[in-house]
Design a protein around this motif. Structure first.
Motif, mmCIF file in Angstrom:
data_model
loop_
_atom_site.group_PDB
_atom_site.id
_atom_site.type_symbol
_atom_site.label_atom_id
_atom_site.label_comp_id
_atom_site.label_asym_id
_atom_site.label_seq_id
_atom_site.Cartn_x
_atom_site.Cartn_y
_atom_site.Cartn_z
ATOM 1 N N TYR A 104 0.940 -1.268 -0.038
ATOM 2 C CA TYR A 104 0.109 -0.159 -0.045
ATOM 3 C C TYR A 104 0.855 1.167 0.143
ATOM 4 O O TYR A 104 1.914 1.242 0.457
ATOM 5 C CB TYR A 104 -0.939 0.130 1.229
ATOM 6 C CG TYR A 104 -2.207 -0.894 1.125
ATOM 7 C CD1 TYR A 104 -2.742 -1.262 -0.282
ATOM 8 C CD2 TYR A 104 -2.630 -1.415 2.178
ATOM 9 C CE1 TYR A 104 -3.802 -1.884 -0.170
ATOM 10 C CE2 TYR A 104 -3.718 -2.344 2.059
ATOM 11 C CZ TYR A 104 -4.351 -2.501 0.831
ATOM 12 O OH TYR A 104 -5.405 -3.344 0.848
ATOM 13 N N ASP A 105 0.415 2.136 -0.501
ATOM 14 C CA ASP A 105 1.002 3.705 -0.663
ATOM 15 C C ASP A 105 0.005 4.654 -0.635
ATOM 16 O O ASP A 105 -1.364 4.397 -0.529
ATOM 17 C CB ASP A 105 1.530 3.653 -1.943
ATOM 18 C CG ASP A 105 2.866 4.747 -1.943
ATOM 19 O OD1 ASP A 105 2.847 5.340 -0.787
ATOM 20 O OD2 ASP A 105 3.665 4.886 -2.872
ATOM 21 N N THR A 106 0.290 5.863 -0.443
ATOM 22 C CA THR A 106 -0.513 7.074 -0.443
ATOM 23 C C THR A 106 -1.659 6.834 -1.917
ATOM 24 O O THR A 106 -1.160 6.659 -2.933
ATOM 25 C CB THR A 106 0.096 8.457 -0.823
ATOM 26 O OG1 THR A 106 0.823 8.420 0.367
ATOM 27 C CG2 THR A 106 -0.654 9.587 -0.538
ATOM 28 N N GLY A 107 -3.036 6.847 -1.491
ATOM 29 C CA GLY A 107 -4.017 6.541 -2.518
ATOM 30 C C GLY A 107 -4.444 5.353 -2.661
ATOM 31 O O GLY A 107 -5.287 5.097 -3.200
ATOM 32 N N SER A 108 -3.639 4.295 -2.043
ATOM 33 C CA SER A 108 -4.186 3.191 -2.091
ATOM 34 C C SER A 108 -5.619 3.043 -1.422
ATOM 35 O O SER A 108 -5.833 3.743 -0.422
ATOM 36 C CB SER A 108 -3.430 2.074 -1.178
ATOM 37 O OG SER A 108 -2.081 2.034 -1.903
#
Length: 94
Positions: free
Chosen positions: A43-47
């Motif tokens: 997961y990353d920012t925007g996931s």
């Protein structure tokens, strides 16, 4: 008159008043999911994480991790709140 005062005797009201300022943790749960650690690491920012609730399902409301009510999310100016739609009867051992 409130429902509490109509159903409570004076002694019960005094007992409630004794603990009325005790702070408790209230939490509203949007939903849950189970994920593998591998998925979480990716997961990353925007996931986006898919939860087990639908858009119109009630959210659970807990006090100190005890389910007390179900509610719906409402917008209050620039914040969110929970409107209680059902009080959950807790069956506990006396």
């Amino acid at each position: 008159m409130s429902e509490l005062s109509q159903q409570s005797n004076p002694q019960e009201l005094r007992n409630i008043a004794k603990v009325g300022n005790v702070e408790v943790k209230l939490c509203a749960e949007l939903g849950r999911t189970k994920l593998s650690l591998k998925d979480i690491i990716e997961y990353d920012t925007g996931s986006i994480i898919t939860l087990d609730k639908n858009e119109n399902d009630p959210v659970n409301v807990y006090v100190n991790e005890i389910l007390i009510a179900k509610g719906k999310i409402v917008a209050i100016e620039d914040s969110y709140g929970i409107q209680i739609v059902e009080i959950v009867e807790n069956k506990h051992n006396d």
